[in-house]
Write a protein that holds these residues in place. Sequence first.
Motif, PDB file in Angstrom:
ATOM      1  N   LYS A 150      68.005  71.999  37.176  1.00 31.77           N
ATOM      2  CA  LYS A 150      68.156  70.487  37.314  1.00 31.77           C
ATOM      3  C   LYS A 150      69.220  69.925  36.292  1.00 31.77           C
ATOM      4  O   LYS A 150      70.076  69.296  36.453  1.00 31.77           O
ATOM      5  N   ASN A 184      72.567  71.213  36.945  1.00 34.23           N
ATOM      6  CA  ASN A 184      73.064  70.430  37.780  1.00 34.23           C
ATOM      7  C   ASN A 184      73.705  69.122  37.485  1.00 34.23           C
ATOM      8  O   ASN A 184      74.911  68.485  37.930  1.00 34.23           O
ATOM      9  N   LEU A 185      73.135  68.487  36.595  1.00 30.87           N
ATOM     10  CA  LEU A 185      73.594  67.205  35.650  1.00 30.87           C
ATOM     11  C   LEU A 185      74.981  67.608  35.042  1.00 30.87           C
ATOM     12  O   LEU A 185      75.738  66.564  34.985  1.00 30.87           O
ATOM     13  N   ASP A 209      77.217  69.343  36.330  1.00 35.03           N
ATOM     14  CA  ASP A 209      78.294  69.706  37.313  1.00 35.03           C
ATOM     15  C   ASP A 209      79.288  68.517  37.336  1.00 35.03           C
ATOM     16  O   ASP A 209      79.055  67.249  37.496  1.00 35.03           O
ATOM     17  N   PRO A 229      81.719  66.831  39.466  1.00 39.27           N
ATOM     18  CA  PRO A 229      81.725  65.993  40.497  1.00 39.27           C
ATOM     19  C   PRO A 229      80.434  64.958  40.129  1.00 39.27           C
ATOM     20  O   PRO A 229      80.662  63.864  40.474  1.00 39.27           O
ATOM     21  N   GLU A 230      79.378  65.586  39.850  1.00 37.45           N
ATOM     22  CA  GLU A 230      78.158  64.850  39.867  1.00 37.45           C
ATOM     23  C   GLU A 230      78.337  63.875  38.353  1.00 37.45           C
ATOM     24  O   GLU A 230      77.811  62.841  38.594  1.00 37.45           O
ATOM     25  N   ASN A 256      80.480  60.947  39.493  1.00 42.42           N
ATOM     26  CA  ASN A 256      79.850  60.065  40.444  1.00 42.42           C
ATOM     27  C   ASN A 256      78.724  59.295  39.618  1.00 42.42           C
ATOM     28  O   ASN A 256      78.684  57.867  39.694  1.00 42.42           O
ATOM     29  N   ARG A 257      77.979  59.753  38.835  1.00 42.05           N
ATOM     30  CA  ARG A 257      77.017  59.188  37.941  1.00 42.05           C
ATOM     31  C   ARG A 257      77.565  58.106  37.114  1.00 42.05           C
ATOM     32  O   ARG A 257      77.188  57.008  36.890  1.00 42.05           O
ATOM     33  N   GLU A 313      78.431  55.123  39.161  1.00 42.32           N
ATOM     34  CA  GLU A 313      77.339  54.534  39.402  1.00 42.32           C
ATOM     35  C   GLU A 313      76.873  53.528  38.274  1.00 42.32           C
ATOM     36  O   GLU A 313      76.530  52.549  38.648  1.00 42.32           O
TER      37      GLU A 313
END
Length: 316
Positions: A8, A11-12, A14, A16-17, A20-21, A24
Amino acid sequence: MTEVKVKKELNLLDPPEVENRIKELCQQFPQGITDQVIQNDMPHLEPQQRAMAINKLLSLGQLDLLRNSSGLLYRMKDSQSGSKMKGSDNQEKLVYQIIEDAGNKGIWSRDIRFKSNLPLTEINKILKNLESKKLIKAVKSVAASKKKVYMLYNLQPDRSVTGGAWYSDQDFESEFVEVLNQQCFKFLQSKAEAARAGPQSPMVQRNGSFASSHEVWKYICELGISKVDLSMDDIETILNTLIYDGKAELTVIAAKEGTVGSVDGQVKLYRGVNPVLPPTGLVRTPCGLCPVFDDCHQGGEISPSSCIYLSEWLDF
C-alpha cells in the motif's frame, strides 16, 4: 499483513496517484496548499518525488504557483484563466494570479513586487505585456492620484478606488453634490408642507412628513439630473449631510418582509426640519465643526498654521 502494508505504501509512491492526490488536496483546500500539507498527507513520499509531481502539474497548467508569508502555495488552476494565460511563462502567471486575488480593489505595483519577489523592471515589463493582451487594466485611485492600481480587465473598480458617483476623473464633483443636496431637501420640505396642509392631528401630520430613502431616490431619478446611476446608498449619503447640517432628522422603523426600500427588516425615514435658532458664527468656521479640535495646537501635528481648511476659509 506486513506485505499488504508495504504494498500500500509503495502504491502511494506511484507518480500518477501522487499527482491525483495533490489535485484532490487542492480541491479540498481551494485557497491553496503548502508543501507541509502534502507532506502531512503523504508522509512516506520522498521530497524529490513530491517536487517531480508538482512540477509536472505546473507544466501541464493544472496548478497555480503562488507565494505567501509562509512560502510557496499551490492552488488548482481555473480553467478559464488557464486558457487566457496559455503561452505565458511562470513569472507572468504569478503576477496575473496576484492581481486576480486583489479583486476589484486592485493592487499597487509595489505590493505586486513584495508578493512576487520579482525585480521592479521585470514586473513593469510583465504588466505592460498583460495590459497589451487586455488581461489586466490600470486604474487611477482617488486615494492616491499619482498611483495606479491593477485589476483584471473585465472587473468594475470598487467605489473605494473610483470614489463612486461623487468623483469624475478623480475630481470631486462638489457642484453635483450641492445640487443633489438642495433637491433632496426640497423634496423633504414639500413632503412636510403637504402633511401640514391636511386636516389631521399634529401627530398624524408629523408622521406623514417622513419620506423613505427609496422615495427620495425615486424622486431624484425621475428628475434626471444625474448622468450616472445613483444607488440608494448614494442618496442616503446625501441625506446624511442634511442631518449633519441640521436640515433633516432620521428615524428607523421595522418593516414587513418585502417592503420596498427595506434593508434587514428596517426602513430609514427622513423628515425635513427647520432649525429653531440660526447657527452661531463660531459653528460656521472650520474650527466649529472640526472633529480633531481638541488635538489641534500650535506646533503640533494638527496645527492652525498648517490647516488647509482654515486657510481656505480665511482666503474666502
